[in-house]
Design an enzyme around this catalytic site. Structure first.
Site, short mmCIF file in Angstrom:
data_model
loop_
_atom_site.label_atom_id
_atom_site.label_comp_id
_atom_site.label_asym_id
_atom_site.label_seq_id
_atom_site.Cartn_x
_atom_site.Cartn_y
_atom_site.Cartn_z
N GLU B 161 0.83 -1.21 0.00
CA GLU B 161 0.00 0.00 0.00
C GLU B 161 0.86 1.27 0.00
OE1 GLU B 161 -3.07 0.89 -0.42
OE2 GLU B 161 -4.01 -1.07 -0.50
N GLU B 164 2.32 1.68 -3.45
CA GLU B 164 1.30 2.11 -4.43
C GLU B 164 0.91 3.57 -4.24
OE1 GLU B 164 -1.03 -2.18 -5.01
OE2 GLU B 164 -2.13 -0.46 -4.21
N GLU B 165 0.67 3.96 -2.99
CA GLU B 165 0.13 5.30 -2.74
C GLU B 165 1.19 6.39 -2.79
OE1 GLU B 165 -2.42 5.61 0.67
OE2 GLU B 165 -3.90 4.24 -0.18
#
Lengths: 277, 277
Positions: B161, B164-165
């Site tokens: 995460e 990705e972010e």
């Protein structure tokens, strides 16, 4: 296309739409009642509704379909819906209307279980033999275990399982450790919390349906079982219990949270000993 | 009763049964292929199969029904099946044959999320503003969060995460705390793990689709935000992060387990600092 037992001809329904409520994410939710509905009438209503919601720029369209209306599932799938999740009494169908990528939330992915370490003042642990399951007939004595229900707190589930399986009342202390494993049941994952509880009663009454036998067993006798010695996970748990008993091992204990974001009651589990609250 | 496009008349099928494999709990599992099947032929096969399995003393009968065969759901329900769970591509139907109480396992009950506390050497935390969701437009800077996929380890999900972010590479350290809440999504419950990760890169590249902005922010500035000060949960997490940073707070870190019971790889999360491994 209209069927002979329809309450109204489907043509007349075309300007009506399905009742729906808005959700918080730009979508709508339709809760179908248990009233039988002709599939052709449903398709006609659904098409008019989808056209209406598209004009309004709606995103996700949810239809909660009771099992009694299973005849409407195939027609809905043909209109572009798919199954998001299902329970014994209903199917939740969903259709993402925009051309942008689908941002619908995922279905529940994990089952949650608990195992309970309960020790009396004589350093004896509460152990059971189960009637069913993989360990049946092996003579193994194990901690009581169970499944956490939807909507149930882990700490409450542990107290409930001990009471159900052994008749012992107890107070939740803390989560000592937990394991995450995968494909435990079809494609679903599993979270298994090993909890410590303080016994409040000592007279064992084993549950007839699931429990073959239950007893207080000296902790050393429990850990000496080949099953515990030969399985890495069981050995670790025995070590953690020993560290808790003798050396002040600190797990995660529950702190009740007042409602954030209008959610129901929740618990935060953390190392309170290290936080000095 | 036989339909004109059936490969064989249904009468001839009556002595055939559905292909099934035994499960570990005295039941059978039928995995239907995507091949279209006439509903009358299916019913005929299903009745013969149920009769056969009853004679063998089988307990739970599972039918994994691909969405392409949705026409067979209504007939199966009429024969006594109900929906156990469903995913976008299939419905899992089940029928408990014995007269004894149903001991079939429950459906997945929890969704699992992660939030990531990532701090650099200047005591700055990695924070984001999201494009969608309840906090959109509030100006709030929050820890990156995301959903743990079915079959994904919590520690891997947190690393994924963040990458990705924000584009930041990181190494998982430990779980600092977690919250269990209920009815977060229809009737399902939610487990939300607050994780600490060590950054391995520092150059932020925010994800276009979901992230409005991302930055390294002084920790004091993060905790001073009204949203953090006014929400009990957020305040606790800020306190835990501070205790981790300054006072050696000990969370749960993952230990890989060799496979028990022929399950795939799993992790045990525990307080390794207190266990003295």
């Amino acid at each position: 296309m209209s069927s002979s037992d329809s309450p109204l001809p489907s043509e007349k329904q075309a300007d009506r739409i399905l009742e729906a409520i808005n959700d918080d994410y730009g979508g709508v939710v339709v809760e179908m009642t248990n009233e039988p509905m002709d599939a052709h009438i449903f398709v006609s209503l659904l098409r008019a509704s989808l056209s209406h919601w598209r004009q309004l720029g709606k995103k996700g369209v949810w239809i909660k379909m009771p099992i009694e209306l299973v005849n409407l599932v195939e027609p809905a799938v043909k209109e572009g819906f798919y199954c998001h999740h299902a329970e014994s009494r209903y199917l939740m169908l969903v259709h993402w209307l925009p051309s942008t990528p689908n941002t619908l939330p995922a279905n529940a992915s994990h089952r949650v279980g608990v195992s309970a370490f309960v020790m009396n003042e004589k350093n004896e642990v509460l152990v059971v033999q189960e009637k069913d399951g993989k360990l049946q007939g092996t003579g193994l004595w194990k901690f009581p275990t169970g499944v956490v229900d939807e909507g149930e707190d882990i700490c409450d589930a542990a107290v409930r399982e001990i009471k159900e399986e052994t008749g012992i009342d107890s107070e939740f202390v803390e989560i000592l450790a937990f394991r995450q494993s995968h494909k435990s049941f079809f494609e679903k994952s599993d979270l298994f919390f090993v909890c410590m509880l303080q016994p409040l009663s000592f007279d064992i009454r084993p549950q007839e349906a699931e429990i073959e036998a239950a007893q207080w067993m000296p902790f050393e006798e429990y850990t000496a079982q080949p099953f515990v010695q030969e399985h890495e996970f069981q050995r670790y748990i025995a070590d953690v219990c020993l560290a808790k008993k003798d050396e002040g091992y600190s797990g995660f204990s529950p702190v009740p949270m007042v409602s954030d974001f209008s959610l129901p009651k929740s618990y935060l589990y953390l190392n309170q000993q290290d936080l000095d609250i």
